[in-house]
Design a protein around this motif. Sequence first.
Motif, PDB file in Angstrom:
ATOM      1  N   MET A  92       0.854  -1.269  -0.033  1.00 50.06           N
ATOM      2  CA  MET A  92       0.017  -0.040  -0.115  1.00 50.06           C
ATOM      3  C   MET A  92       0.915   1.287  -0.012  1.00 50.06           C
ATOM      4  SD  MET A  92      -3.232  -0.564   2.198  1.00 50.06           S
ATOM      5  CE  MET A  92      -4.272   0.761   1.536  1.00 50.06           C
TER       6      MET A  92
ATOM      7  N   VAL B 194       2.309   2.053  -3.507  1.00 54.05           N
ATOM      8  CA  VAL B 194       1.459   2.668  -4.355  1.00 54.05           C
ATOM      9  C   VAL B 194       1.123   4.170  -4.017  1.00 54.05           C
ATOM     10  CG1 VAL B 194      -0.878   2.335  -5.297  1.00 54.05           C
ATOM     11  CG2 VAL B 194       0.364   0.417  -4.995  1.00 54.05           C
TER      12      VAL B 194
ATOM     13  N   HIS C  73       3.490   6.631  -5.691  1.00 57.55           N
ATOM     14  CA  HIS C  73       3.219   7.141  -6.777  1.00 57.55           C
ATOM     15  C   HIS C  73       2.354   8.411  -7.029  1.00 57.55           C
ATOM     16  CE1 HIS C  73       5.010   3.795  -8.780  1.00 57.55           C
ATOM     17  NE2 HIS C  73       4.156   2.864  -8.144  1.00 57.55           N
ATOM     18  N   LEU C  74       1.492   8.819  -5.737  1.00 58.04           N
ATOM     19  CA  LEU C  74       0.566   9.968  -6.159  1.00 58.04           C
ATOM     20  C   LEU C  74       1.662  11.175  -6.076  1.00 58.04           C
ATOM     21  CD1 LEU C  74      -2.013  10.002  -3.276  1.00 58.04           C
ATOM     22  CD2 LEU C  74      -2.299  10.014  -5.392  1.00 58.04           C
TER      23      LEU C  74
ATOM     24  N   ASN D 134       5.809  12.239 -11.047  1.00 55.62           N
ATOM     25  CA  ASN D 134       5.177  12.963 -12.258  1.00 55.62           C
ATOM     26  C   ASN D 134       4.690  11.605 -13.226  1.00 55.62           C
ATOM     27  OD1 ASN D 134       5.641  15.614 -11.847  1.00 55.62           O
ATOM     28  ND2 ASN D 134       7.765  15.161 -12.654  1.00 55.62           N
ATOM     29  N   SER D 135       3.455  11.686 -13.802  1.00 57.08           N
ATOM     30  CA  SER D 135       2.838  10.919 -14.622  1.00 57.08           C
ATOM     31  C   SER D 135       3.854  10.413 -16.027  1.00 57.08           C
ATOM     32  CB  SER D 135       1.625  11.372 -14.931  1.00 57.08           C
ATOM     33  OG  SER D 135       1.448  12.199 -16.002  1.00 57.08           O
ATOM     34  N   VAL D 136       3.561   9.220 -16.316  1.00 56.90           N
ATOM     35  CA  VAL D 136       4.598   8.914 -17.402  1.00 56.90           C
ATOM     36  C   VAL D 136       3.777   9.170 -18.618  1.00 56.90           C
ATOM     37  CG1 VAL D 136       6.029   7.277 -16.227  1.00 56.90           C
ATOM     38  CG2 VAL D 136       3.865   6.355 -17.400  1.00 56.90           C
ATOM     39  N   THR D 137       2.516   9.531 -18.534  1.00 56.86           N
ATOM     40  CA  THR D 137       1.512   9.780 -19.688  1.00 56.86           C
ATOM     41  C   THR D 137       2.122  10.883 -20.522  1.00 56.86           C
ATOM     42  OG1 THR D 137      -0.205   9.060 -18.673  1.00 56.86           O
ATOM     43  CG2 THR D 137      -0.636   9.942 -20.586  1.00 56.86           C
TER      44      THR D 137
ATOM     45  N   LEU E  24      -7.730   9.523  -9.192  1.00 56.98           N
ATOM     46  CA  LEU E  24      -6.904   9.090  -8.063  1.00 56.98           C
ATOM     47  C   LEU E  24      -6.043   7.744  -8.464  1.00 56.98           C
ATOM     48  CD1 LEU E  24      -8.574   9.685  -4.835  1.00 56.98           C
ATOM     49  CD2 LEU E  24      -6.353  10.356  -5.333  1.00 56.98           C
TER      50      LEU E  24
ATOM     51  N   TRP F 259      -3.519   8.634 -10.736  1.00 58.86           N
ATOM     52  CA  TRP F 259      -2.292   8.959 -10.061  1.00 58.86           C
ATOM     53  C   TRP F 259      -1.475   7.929  -9.548  1.00 58.86           C
ATOM     54  CZ3 TRP F 259      -5.235  13.767  -7.992  1.00 58.86           C
ATOM     55  CH2 TRP F 259      -5.265  14.918  -8.659  1.00 58.86           C
ATOM     56  N   PHE F 260      -2.476   6.845  -9.120  1.00 58.55           N
ATOM     57  CA  PHE F 260      -1.686   5.856  -8.264  1.00 58.55           C
ATOM     58  C   PHE F 260      -1.164   4.869  -9.250  1.00 58.55           C
ATOM     59  CE2 PHE F 260      -4.927   6.073  -4.439  1.00 58.55           C
ATOM     60  CZ  PHE F 260      -4.009   6.463  -3.541  1.00 58.55           C
TER      61      PHE F 260
ATOM     62  N   GLN G  88       0.573   6.184 -11.963  1.00 60.37           N
ATOM     63  CA  GLN G  88       1.364   7.374 -12.738  1.00 60.37           C
ATOM     64  C   GLN G  88       0.702   7.309 -13.962  1.00 60.37           C
ATOM     65  OE1 GLN G  88       5.284   5.219 -12.023  1.00 60.37           O
ATOM     66  NE2 GLN G  88       5.907   7.510 -11.674  1.00 60.37           N
ATOM     67  N   ARG G  89      -0.423   7.699 -14.245  1.00 65.22           N
ATOM     68  CA  ARG G  89      -1.103   8.193 -15.360  1.00 65.22           C
ATOM     69  C   ARG G  89      -1.828   9.401 -15.066  1.00 65.22           C
ATOM     70  NH1 ARG G  89      -5.810   5.744 -16.243  1.00 65.22           N
ATOM     71  NH2 ARG G  89      -5.596   4.595 -14.513  1.00 65.22           N
ATOM     72  N   LYS G  90      -2.192  10.043 -15.777  1.00 67.55           N
ATOM     73  CA  LYS G  90      -3.088  11.530 -15.673  1.00 67.55           C
ATOM     74  C   LYS G  90      -4.552  11.318 -15.189  1.00 67.55           C
ATOM     75  CE  LYS G  90       0.154  14.489 -17.499  1.00 67.55           C
ATOM     76  NZ  LYS G  90       0.553  15.771 -18.081  1.00 67.55           N
TER      77      LYS G  90
ATOM     78  N   PHE H 177     -11.048   8.076   0.112  1.00 67.37           N
ATOM     79  CA  PHE H 177      -9.886   8.048  -0.497  1.00 67.37           C
ATOM     80  C   PHE H 177      -9.087   6.687  -0.051  1.00 67.37           C
ATOM     81  CE2 PHE H 177      -5.324   8.511   0.503  1.00 67.37           C
ATOM     82  CZ  PHE H 177      -4.940   9.100  -0.757  1.00 67.37           C
ATOM     83  N   VAL H 178      -9.391   5.920   1.063  1.00 67.62           N
ATOM     84  CA  VAL H 178      -8.658   4.734   1.242  1.00 67.62           C
ATOM     85  C   VAL H 178      -9.271   3.443   0.581  1.00 67.62           C
ATOM     86  CG1 VAL H 178      -8.157   3.079   3.402  1.00 67.62           C
ATOM     87  CG2 VAL H 178      -8.108   5.680   3.604  1.00 67.62           C
TER      88      VAL H 178
ATOM     89  N   TRP I  93      -7.886   3.890  -2.697  1.00 71.58           N
ATOM     90  CA  TRP I  93      -6.372   3.442  -2.545  1.00 71.58           C
ATOM     91  C   TRP I  93      -6.197   1.980  -2.714  1.00 71.58           C
ATOM     92  CZ3 TRP I  93      -3.388   4.836   2.415  1.00 71.58           C
ATOM     93  CH2 TRP I  93      -2.167   4.514   2.417  1.00 71.58           C
ATOM     94  N   ILE I  94      -7.180   1.394  -1.941  1.00 70.52           N
ATOM     95  CA  ILE I  94      -6.983  -0.177  -1.675  1.00 70.52           C
ATOM     96  C   ILE I  94      -7.430  -0.562  -2.953  1.00 70.52           C
ATOM     97  CG2 ILE I  94      -8.480  -2.130  -0.891  1.00 70.52           C
ATOM     98  CD1 ILE I  94      -8.447  -0.709   1.809  1.00 70.52           C
TER      99      ILE I  94
ATOM    100  N   ALA J 144      -6.544   0.409  -5.824  1.00 67.91           N
ATOM    101  CA  ALA J 144      -5.454   0.552  -6.752  1.00 67.91           C
ATOM    102  C   ALA J 144      -4.380  -0.489  -6.529  1.00 67.91           C
ATOM    103  CB  ALA J 144      -4.756   1.990  -6.554  1.00 67.91           C
ATOM    104  N   VAL J 145      -4.541  -0.848  -4.989  1.00 70.87           N
ATOM    105  CA  VAL J 145      -3.250  -1.897  -4.716  1.00 70.87           C
ATOM    106  C   VAL J 145      -3.757  -3.343  -4.966  1.00 70.87           C
ATOM    107  CG1 VAL J 145      -1.863  -2.415  -2.727  1.00 70.87           C
ATOM    108  CG2 VAL J 145      -2.419  -0.269  -3.122  1.00 70.87           C
ATOM    109  N   PHE J 146      -4.839  -3.743  -4.587  1.00 76.30           N
ATOM    110  CA  PHE J 146      -4.959  -5.324  -4.199  1.00 76.30           C
ATOM    111  C   PHE J 146      -5.626  -5.871  -5.454  1.00 76.30           C
ATOM    112  CE2 PHE J 146      -4.939  -3.750   0.273  1.00 76.30           C
ATOM    113  CZ  PHE J 146      -3.591  -4.389   0.486  1.00 76.30           C
TER     114      PHE J 146
END
Lengths: 120, 365
Positions: free
Chosen positions: A12, A15, A18-19, A22-25, B52, B55-56, B58-60, B317-318, B321-322, B324-326
């Motif tokens: 957790m 991840v 990553h917030l 910077n984004s790779v897009t 979110l 962002w988690f 690494q996209r926009k 948010f949590v 977040w979860i 995005a992870v599991f």
Amino acid sequence: MLKGIKGLIVSMLTVFKHLFKNSVTLEYPEKKIILSNNFRGMPIVEGCIKCGTCIKVCPSGAIKIESDNFNINMEKCIFCGNCAYYCPKNCIKMSDNYELASSDKNDLSLNFDISKKGEE
Amino acid sequence: MNYLYFLYIEFLTKHNVPQIIGDITFYCIPITIIFIVLLLVVLALVLAERKLLGWFTQRKGPNRVGFWGILQTLADALKLLCKENITPSSADRFLFNLAPILMFTPALVVLGLIPYSSEFMFVNFQTNVLIYIIFAGFPILSILIGGWASNNKYSLFGGMRNVSQVLAYELPIAFSLLGVITLASSMNLGKITLAQSTQYGVLGWFWMPCIIGFIVMFISILAELNRCPFDLPEAESELICGYNTEYSGMRFALFYLGEYSLLFANALFLSVLFLGGYLSPFGKYISTVFFGGQIGEILLYFEQVFWLILKSFFIIFVVIWIRAVFPRMASFDLLKFSWAFLLPISILNLLLMVLLKYFMGGVYA
């Protein structure tokens, strides 16, 4: 079980980091990718001597030479760069232009005027 | 909500409107507020989730429609509204149309039960918690109806999976809820909130003494909402889209709306039970410090709403977040996890809470 919980927490947090990265897009039409020096895009012809080497080495047979006209069929071209490599006068260059999509088939046939011979 | 009621009646009598109209219309105002706020919150939630998740990883996320992608969900909603409503020819027509409506209405009822501030308590029964749990269980029925009426094997699988999942996870919720009820000695959500205002501030909220119950309840609510990692009823790789495979257009949008509004409602419920509801984390309300007199008193109620919503957004948010992870759990593991792990732990938690109440009952008066 403790090991499992630790694994959950570590994943957790990984991840969460990553917030703040910077984004790779790449927002394509506005921003473009930085190309390497060896990039092979649309070929450009200048100062051809009509030796015909490029016709022989082209693996897909995309090049045609008429009297004053050097024609590359971009539907067939595979951007291998063989023509540029074997050209004795280095008059074919692979440019950076890769935005070749078109709604008209005629745009895909490139014509270069070669009535002027190379120096010599 | 006596204070606001008298304020409203006073305002109407100033303009020569009889009191009976005020009595009737007064209850329309909160419903309208709930509905508008709910729609706005759902629109914001969908956007926030996509942003979110982006962002988690690494996209926009959505960034084309409107400034910063703000109008994206609006555009999606417009698209869904314009789409054709298709009813499969072999489907049970009546039940097929009934399911999306049953999905969304309980969310509205459930939102009315929550004490937003010491004055905004729209439906204030003595056993609020019980009614909340009953109505929060309704969408499962609608999912089963939708899955069955679609006459599609994927839909039916999704619906049945959801029922087995919710049956397994209702009991841990009930037991951890009993722990909270024991501590607060009340089944009213308002009184549960007030019981958390102790001399210890943030540490006095029920998440601290009842932390096992909090975690168990959080996990179970994830399962009840079909959120990752318990989103088996909608497992794309196995069931296409689960129970809403056959739905399109506005009916699909209603399912979507119901899902997100229940997420919001459950986040509010969790923050009322464990995170102190509308209580300020600083012990003192900001508006009473800066504004005096009547303005401060009115602003106080809105500040309490602000704190509650802030806490619920933290929980959402949590949840994202979860997601995005599991990865998704296997069906059998899911049931085993609940029956063999969460249920015993929640019963143990109840015992602990009873002991705590017996020995330190004075703290939570």
